[in-house]
Design a protein around this motif. Structure first.
Motif, PDB file in Angstrom:
ATOM      1  N   LEU A  68     109.384  55.543  76.566  1.00 14.34           N
ATOM      2  CA  LEU A  68     108.171  55.871  75.798  1.00 14.34           C
ATOM      3  C   LEU A  68     108.040  57.371  75.571  1.00 14.34           C
ATOM      4  O   LEU A  68     107.695  57.818  74.473  1.00 14.34           O
ATOM      5  CB  LEU A  68     106.922  55.360  76.529  1.00 14.34           C
ATOM      6  N   GLN A  69     108.306  58.146  76.610  1.00 11.80           N
ATOM      7  CA  GLN A  69     108.210  59.595  76.464  1.00 11.80           C
ATOM      8  C   GLN A  69     109.240  60.117  75.464  1.00 11.80           C
ATOM      9  O   GLN A  69     108.931  60.985  74.650  1.00 11.80           O
ATOM     10  CB  GLN A  69     108.396  60.277  77.811  1.00 11.80           C
ATOM     11  N   ALA A  70     110.439  59.593  75.504  1.00  9.72           N
ATOM     12  CA  ALA A  70     111.477  60.024  74.572  1.00  9.72           C
ATOM     13  C   ALA A  70     111.085  59.692  73.134  1.00  9.72           C
ATOM     14  O   ALA A  70     111.231  60.527  72.222  1.00  9.72           O
ATOM     15  CB  ALA A  70     112.806  59.370  74.933  1.00  9.72           C
ATOM     16  N   ILE A  71     110.574  58.491  72.919  1.00 12.67           N
ATOM     17  CA  ILE A  71     110.149  58.095  71.571  1.00 12.67           C
ATOM     18  C   ILE A  71     108.995  58.967  71.102  1.00 12.67           C
ATOM     19  O   ILE A  71     108.961  59.414  69.952  1.00 12.67           O
ATOM     20  CB  ILE A  71     109.763  56.598  71.546  1.00 12.67           C
ATOM     21  N   TYR A  72     108.046  59.234  71.981  1.00 24.50           N
ATOM     22  CA  TYR A  72     106.885  60.045  71.624  1.00 24.50           C
ATOM     23  C   TYR A  72     107.315  61.478  71.273  1.00 24.50           C
ATOM     24  O   TYR A  72     106.860  62.046  70.287  1.00 24.50           O
ATOM     25  CB  TYR A  72     105.885  60.041  72.779  1.00 24.50           C
ATOM     26  N   PHE A  73     108.205  62.061  72.092  1.00 26.44           N
ATOM     27  CA  PHE A  73     108.715  63.403  71.791  1.00 26.44           C
ATOM     28  C   PHE A  73     109.436  63.430  70.449  1.00 26.44           C
ATOM     29  O   PHE A  73     109.278  64.373  69.667  1.00 26.44           O
ATOM     30  CB  PHE A  73     109.669  63.891  72.889  1.00 26.44           C
ATOM     31  N   ALA A  74     110.229  62.402  70.182  1.00 29.65           N
ATOM     32  CA  ALA A  74     110.943  62.347  68.907  1.00 29.65           C
ATOM     33  C   ALA A  74     109.966  62.252  67.748  1.00 29.65           C
ATOM     34  O   ALA A  74     110.134  62.921  66.721  1.00 29.65           O
ATOM     35  CB  ALA A  74     111.909  61.166  68.895  1.00 29.65           C
ATOM     36  N   ALA A  75     108.938  61.440  67.893  1.00 24.36           N
ATOM     37  CA  ALA A  75     107.946  61.295  66.825  1.00 24.36           C
ATOM     38  C   ALA A  75     107.228  62.611  66.567  1.00 24.36           C
ATOM     39  O   ALA A  75     107.005  62.985  65.414  1.00 24.36           O
ATOM     40  CB  ALA A  75     106.941  60.205  67.192  1.00 24.36           C
TER      41      ALA A  75
ATOM     42  N   SER B 132     108.415  65.608  67.271  1.00 25.16           N
ATOM     43  CA  SER B 132     109.391  66.578  66.764  1.00 25.16           C
ATOM     44  C   SER B 132     109.643  66.422  65.272  1.00 25.16           C
ATOM     45  O   SER B 132     109.819  67.415  64.557  1.00 25.16           O
ATOM     46  CB  SER B 132     110.714  66.427  67.509  1.00 25.16           C
ATOM     47  N   PHE B 133     109.688  65.181  64.785  1.00 21.15           N
ATOM     48  CA  PHE B 133     110.002  64.946  63.385  1.00 21.15           C
ATOM     49  C   PHE B 133     108.776  64.939  62.473  1.00 21.15           C
ATOM     50  O   PHE B 133     108.900  64.824  61.268  1.00 21.15           O
ATOM     51  CB  PHE B 133     110.781  63.638  63.220  1.00 21.15           C
ATOM     52  N   SER B 134     107.599  65.051  63.047  1.00 24.41           N
ATOM     53  CA  SER B 134     106.395  65.072  62.204  1.00 24.41           C
ATOM     54  C   SER B 134     106.001  66.514  61.912  1.00 24.41           C
ATOM     55  O   SER B 134     106.469  67.448  62.552  1.00 24.41           O
ATOM     56  CB  SER B 134     105.250  64.342  62.898  1.00 24.41           C
ATOM     57  N   ASP B 135     105.132  66.686  60.952  1.00 29.09           N
ATOM     58  CA  ASP B 135     104.673  68.017  60.562  1.00 29.09           C
ATOM     59  C   ASP B 135     103.328  68.305  61.229  1.00 29.09           C
ATOM     60  O   ASP B 135     102.319  68.493  60.564  1.00 29.09           O
ATOM     61  CB  ASP B 135     104.559  68.100  59.038  1.00 29.09           C
ATOM     62  N   LEU B 136     103.345  68.325  62.551  1.00 26.49           N
ATOM     63  CA  LEU B 136     102.091  68.526  63.266  1.00 26.49           C
ATOM     64  C   LEU B 136     101.633  69.976  63.247  1.00 26.49           C
ATOM     65  O   LEU B 136     100.442  70.251  63.285  1.00 26.49           O
ATOM     66  CB  LEU B 136     102.208  68.039  64.710  1.00 26.49           C
ATOM     67  N   LYS B 137     102.567  70.917  63.212  1.00 23.43           N
ATOM     68  CA  LYS B 137     102.159  72.325  63.179  1.00 23.43           C
ATOM     69  C   LYS B 137     101.301  72.625  61.958  1.00 23.43           C
ATOM     70  O   LYS B 137     100.285  73.294  62.048  1.00 23.43           O
ATOM     71  CB  LYS B 137     103.382  73.244  63.203  1.00 23.43           C
ATOM     72  N   GLY B 138     101.705  72.110  60.837  1.00 29.19           N
ATOM     73  CA  GLY B 138     100.919  72.313  59.631  1.00 29.19           C
ATOM     74  C   GLY B 138      99.579  71.620  59.701  1.00 29.19           C
ATOM     75  O   GLY B 138      98.579  72.101  59.180  1.00 29.19           O
ATOM     76  N   SER B 139      99.552  70.490  60.374  1.00 35.12           N
ATOM     77  CA  SER B 139      98.309  69.738  60.500  1.00 35.12           C
ATOM     78  C   SER B 139      97.350  70.382  61.490  1.00 35.12           C
ATOM     79  O   SER B 139      96.157  70.157  61.440  1.00 35.12           O
ATOM     80  CB  SER B 139      98.612  68.321  60.971  1.00 35.12           C
ATOM     81  N   LEU B 140      97.882  71.155  62.409  1.00 39.89           N
ATOM     82  CA  LEU B 140      97.045  71.809  63.404  1.00 39.89           C
ATOM     83  C   LEU B 140      96.618  73.198  62.949  1.00 39.89           C
ATOM     84  O   LEU B 140      96.375  74.080  63.758  1.00 39.89           O
ATOM     85  CB  LEU B 140      97.791  71.909  64.737  1.00 39.89           C
ATOM     86  N   ALA B 141      96.512  73.375  61.651  1.00 38.74           N
ATOM     87  CA  ALA B 141      96.150  74.681  61.105  1.00 38.74           C
ATOM     88  C   ALA B 141      94.660  74.987  61.255  1.00 38.74           C
ATOM     89  O   ALA B 141      94.193  75.996  60.783  1.00 38.74           O
ATOM     90  CB  ALA B 141      96.551  74.758  59.631  1.00 38.74           C
TER      91      ALA B 141
END
Length: 155
Positions: free
Chosen positions: A51-58, A60-69
């Motif tokens: 679960l942790q590996a899948i969550y980290f991968a999700a 990593s591949f999402s654009d969360l930095k832009g969303s956390l603006a």
């Protein structure tokens, strides 16, 4: 279910085949309980790690930095919400690993009461750690679901 101090009255007469079967089944379950708890802990460690590996991968591949603006406290709340499943799953891993932690138990193998007490203490300790591991595993899904909903709505 009976507590440790309770005892069921013993019937008089000879044991039937069914009585012997249930006594042997209970003896076998008692003997295998430590191994069963340890096997469950191994499986829990595998599931939580996956679960942790899948969550980290999700993440990593999402654009969360832009969303956390966003600025201020909302940003920190979002970061905390994103990290919370990992923290809870790490706690789950820690408790699952404690099932395998070696302990020293005092007993006298010439005393059935002390031997039983020691065995019950071992099983009780492992069971409590496994229950805590399961609890934190399940608690990790609460912020995960919130994160997914926020991700789908916000991003």
């Amino acid at each position: 279910m009976m507590s440790e101090g309770d005892s069921e009255p013993v019937r008089g007469g000879s044991l039937t085949k069914l009585d012997r079967f249930w006594l042997e089944t209970a003896r076998g379950a008692a003997k295998e309980s430590v191994a069963a708890l340890e096997e469950a802990a191994k499986q829990l460690i595998s599931v939580t790690s996956l679960l942790q590996a899948i969550y980290f991968a999700a993440i990593s591949f999402s654009d969360l930095k832009g969303s956390l603006a966003v600025e201020g406290e909302i940003r920190w709340a979002l970061v905390l919400l994103l990290v919370l499943p990992i923290v809870l799953w790490l706690a789950s891993l820690a408790f699952a690993v404690l099932v395998f932690k070696p302990e020293t138990y005092r007993t006298n193998l010439s005393s059935p009461d002390l031997a039983r007490s020691m065995y019950e203490e071992i099983v009780g300790y492992k069971h409590r750690q496994l229950q805590r591991a399961h609890l934190f595993l399940l608690l990790g899904f609460v912020p995960l679901v919130v994160n997914i909903v926020l991700y789908l709505v916000w991003i």
